[in-house]
Design a protein around this motif. Structure first.
Motif, PDB file in Angstrom:
ATOM      1  N   PHE A  54      21.414  17.661  32.440  1.00  0.00           N
ATOM      2  CA  PHE A  54      22.549  18.570  32.330  1.00  0.00           C
ATOM      3  C   PHE A  54      23.320  18.573  33.639  1.00  0.00           C
ATOM      4  N   TYR A  55      24.580  18.928  33.549  1.00  0.00           N
ATOM      5  CA  TYR A  55      25.423  19.043  34.737  1.00  0.00           C
ATOM      6  C   TYR A  55      25.522  20.513  35.142  1.00  0.00           C
ATOM      7  N   THR A  56      25.358  20.774  36.440  1.00  0.00           N
ATOM      8  CA  THR A  56      25.410  22.137  36.954  1.00  0.00           C
ATOM      9  C   THR A  56      26.206  22.177  38.258  1.00  0.00           C
ATOM     10  N   PRO A  57      26.892  23.289  38.528  1.00  0.00           N
ATOM     11  CA  PRO A  57      27.580  23.422  39.817  1.00  0.00           C
ATOM     12  C   PRO A  57      26.636  23.854  40.930  1.00  0.00           C
ATOM     13  N   VAL A  58      25.421  24.272  40.589  1.00  0.00           N
ATOM     14  CA  VAL A  58      24.471  24.755  41.581  1.00  0.00           C
ATOM     15  C   VAL A  58      24.054  23.606  42.505  1.00  0.00           C
ATOM     16  N   GLY A  59      24.260  23.785  43.781  1.00  0.00           N
ATOM     17  CA  GLY A  59      23.886  22.768  44.756  1.00  0.00           C
ATOM     18  C   GLY A  59      25.017  21.881  45.210  1.00  0.00           C
ATOM     19  N   VAL A  60      26.162  21.963  44.566  1.00  0.00           N
ATOM     20  CA  VAL A  60      27.310  21.156  44.995  1.00  0.00           C
ATOM     21  C   VAL A  60      27.684  21.530  46.433  1.00  0.00           C
ATOM     22  N   GLY A  61      27.874  20.513  47.261  1.00  0.00           N
ATOM     23  CA  GLY A  61      28.224  20.754  48.658  1.00  0.00           C
ATOM     24  C   GLY A  61      27.037  21.026  49.557  1.00  0.00           C
ATOM     25  N   MET A  81      30.142  14.797  38.456  1.00  0.00           N
ATOM     26  CA  MET A  81      31.209  14.753  37.461  1.00  0.00           C
ATOM     27  C   MET A  81      32.124  15.959  37.670  1.00  0.00           C
ATOM     28  N   GLU A  82      33.417  15.713  37.478  1.00  0.00           N
ATOM     29  CA  GLU A  82      34.375  16.816  37.542  1.00  0.00           C
ATOM     30  C   GLU A  82      34.705  17.257  36.124  1.00  0.00           C
ATOM     31  N   ILE A  83      34.540  18.538  35.869  1.00  0.00           N
ATOM     32  CA  ILE A  83      34.815  19.110  34.550  1.00  0.00           C
ATOM     33  C   ILE A  83      35.761  20.283  34.729  1.00  0.00           C
ATOM     34  N   ASP A  84      36.927  20.209  34.111  1.00  0.00           N
ATOM     35  CA  ASP A  84      37.949  21.253  34.231  1.00  0.00           C
ATOM     36  C   ASP A  84      38.252  21.580  35.688  1.00  0.00           C
ATOM     37  N   GLY A  85      38.296  20.523  36.509  1.00  0.00           N
ATOM     38  CA  GLY A  85      38.657  20.691  37.903  1.00  0.00           C
ATOM     39  C   GLY A  85      37.536  21.185  38.798  1.00  0.00           C
ATOM     40  N   LYS A  86      36.320  21.284  38.246  1.00  0.00           N
ATOM     41  CA  LYS A  86      35.185  21.771  39.028  1.00  0.00           C
ATOM     42  C   LYS A  86      34.120  20.698  39.113  1.00  0.00           C
ATOM     43  N   GLU A  87      33.500  20.554  40.290  1.00  0.00           N
ATOM     44  CA  GLU A  87      32.503  19.508  40.493  1.00  0.00           C
ATOM     45  C   GLU A  87      31.117  19.969  40.041  1.00  0.00           C
ATOM     46  N   TYR A  88      30.412  19.069  39.374  1.00  0.00           N
ATOM     47  CA  TYR A  88      29.055  19.323  38.898  1.00  0.00           C
ATOM     48  C   TYR A  88      28.150  18.176  39.318  1.00  0.00           C
ATOM     49  N   ILE A  89      26.841  18.464  39.394  1.00  0.00           N
ATOM     50  CA  ILE A  89      25.866  17.407  39.664  1.00  0.00           C
ATOM     51  C   ILE A  89      24.885  17.308  38.494  1.00  0.00           C
ATOM     52  N   LEU A  90      24.365  16.106  38.291  1.00  0.00           N
ATOM     53  CA  LEU A  90      23.440  15.862  37.187  1.00  0.00           C
ATOM     54  C   LEU A  90      22.011  16.184  37.607  1.00  0.00           C
ATOM     55  N   GLU A  91      21.336  16.984  36.802  1.00  0.00           N
ATOM     56  CA  GLU A  91      19.921  17.295  36.993  1.00  0.00           C
ATOM     57  C   GLU A  91      19.139  16.720  35.817  1.00  0.00           C
ATOM     58  N   LEU A  92      18.009  16.099  36.104  1.00  0.00           N
ATOM     59  CA  LEU A  92      17.226  15.414  35.079  1.00  0.00           C
ATOM     60  C   LEU A  92      16.085  16.296  34.567  1.00  0.00           C
ATOM     61  N   PRO A  93      15.606  16.043  33.357  1.00  0.00           N
ATOM     62  CA  PRO A  93      14.551  16.879  32.767  1.00  0.00           C
ATOM     63  C   PRO A  93      13.213  16.695  33.462  1.00  0.00           C
ATOM     64  N   LEU A  94      12.358  17.692  33.287  1.00  0.00           N
ATOM     65  CA  LEU A  94      10.994  17.647  33.798  1.00  0.00           C
ATOM     66  C   LEU A  94      10.008  17.761  32.640  1.00  0.00           C
ATOM     67  N   LYS A  95       9.009  16.899  32.641  1.00  0.00           N
ATOM     68  CA  LYS A  95       7.929  16.940  31.649  1.00  0.00           C
ATOM     69  C   LYS A  95       6.604  16.780  32.382  1.00  0.00           C
ATOM     70  N   ALA A  96       5.514  17.066  31.694  1.00  0.00           N
ATOM     71  CA  ALA A  96       4.204  17.024  32.353  1.00  0.00           C
ATOM     72  C   ALA A  96       3.136  16.507  31.404  1.00  0.00           C
ATOM     73  N   ASP A  97       2.047  16.069  32.005  1.00  0.00           N
ATOM     74  CA  ASP A  97       0.878  15.687  31.212  1.00  0.00           C
ATOM     75  C   ASP A  97       0.154  16.929  30.705  1.00  0.00           C
ATOM     76  N   PHE A  98       0.052  17.944  31.570  1.00  0.00           N
ATOM     77  CA  PHE A  98      -0.624  19.189  31.214  1.00  0.00           C
ATOM     78  C   PHE A  98       0.241  20.381  31.609  1.00  0.00           C
ATOM     79  N   ALA A  99       0.200  21.438  30.797  1.00  0.00           N
ATOM     80  CA  ALA A  99       0.728  22.745  31.177  1.00  0.00           C
ATOM     81  C   ALA A  99      -0.435  23.721  31.155  1.00  0.00           C
ATOM     82  N   MET A 100      -0.611  24.466  32.246  1.00  0.00           N
ATOM     83  CA  MET A 100      -1.690  25.439  32.358  1.00  0.00           C
ATOM     84  C   MET A 100      -1.071  26.815  32.479  1.00  0.00           C
TER      85      MET A 100
END
Length: 221
Positions: A118-125, A135-154
């Motif tokens: 997903f693209y988020t403005p959090v962390g830009v700059g 990516m710029e969306i409606d004149g605002k800069e966003y950065i791509l964050e990738l998903p997290l998965k795991a072998d185990f959830a405790m």
């Protein structure tokens, strides 16, 4: 009807191997699967990648894993209170991926939902944006964050039935329902186990389709 109850924490963590990625639920001291944390130490595994809100703060939380030096990397939002982790991080023996809290939970949610990111403005700059697609969306800069998965959830629940439907206790719910969707094997330690049909369906937060193993842990004094 399947029964996912196992005898104890040691049985619950069977199959955990060196180099595994492990999600650990809870927020601060609330909702930590403390029996599972201790059981992992008994397996002798090393080189874990841990996904959690923090890196431990007291005597019977994730600090135990750092004391035994079984973690090679942690992905978290708040490592500051963990003295043991801090020493190892400064020595260069453990890696930290620092993620803003809202971004962390959304990355886990994406992992569980099969979304590619997903693209988020959090962390830009800031340093959080270093090396990430933008990516710029409606004149605002966003950065791509990738998903997290795991072998185990405790995770830590308040009560579950024998087929794996889970109810949490207040703040202990933090992170856990989303983590339950994003791991190959989901383990929940609970204070009580009841028969199917005993739980109010409106109170069930994590349905049994996500849960692989549950066990009853001793109440914490």
């Amino acid at each position: 009807m399947r029964n996912v109850v196992v005898e104890n924490a040691a049985k619950a963590v069977s199959g955990l191997a060196d180099g595994a990625t492990v999600m650990v639920g809870g927020f601060g001291g609330a909702g930590l699967p403390r029996a599972l944390i201790k059981a992992v130490l008994e397996t002798g595994v090393r080189g874990l990648t841990v996904i959690s809100n923090n890196a431990g703060a007291d005597a019977d939380d994730l600090s135990l894993w750092f004391e035994e030096k079984i973690v090679k990397k942690i992905i978290c939002s708040y490592p500051r209170s963990a003295a043991v982790f801090g020493e190892q991080y400064r020595a260069g023996t453990v890696e930290l991926e620092l993620v803003p809290q809202g971004t962390l939970i959304e990355r886990i949610r994406c992992g569980g939902a099969g979304i590619g990111g997903f693209y988020t403005p959090v962390g830009v700059g800031t340093v959080f944006a270093d090396g990430k697609p933008r990516m710029e969306i409606d004149g605002k800069e966003y950065i791509l964050e990738l998903p997290l998965k795991a072998d185990f959830a405790m995770l830590k629940g308040r009560i579950a039935d024998t087929v794996g439907n889970v109810v949490y206790n207040k703040t202990a719910r933090n992170y856990s329902p989303v983590m339950a969707t994003a791991a190959n094997t989901v383990i929940v330690e609970v204070d009580d186990i009841v028969e199917p049909g005993s739980l109010d369906p409106e109170s069930i937060v994590t349905p049994c389709i996500f849960v692989d193993r549950i066990f009853k842990s001793e109440p914490r004094k």
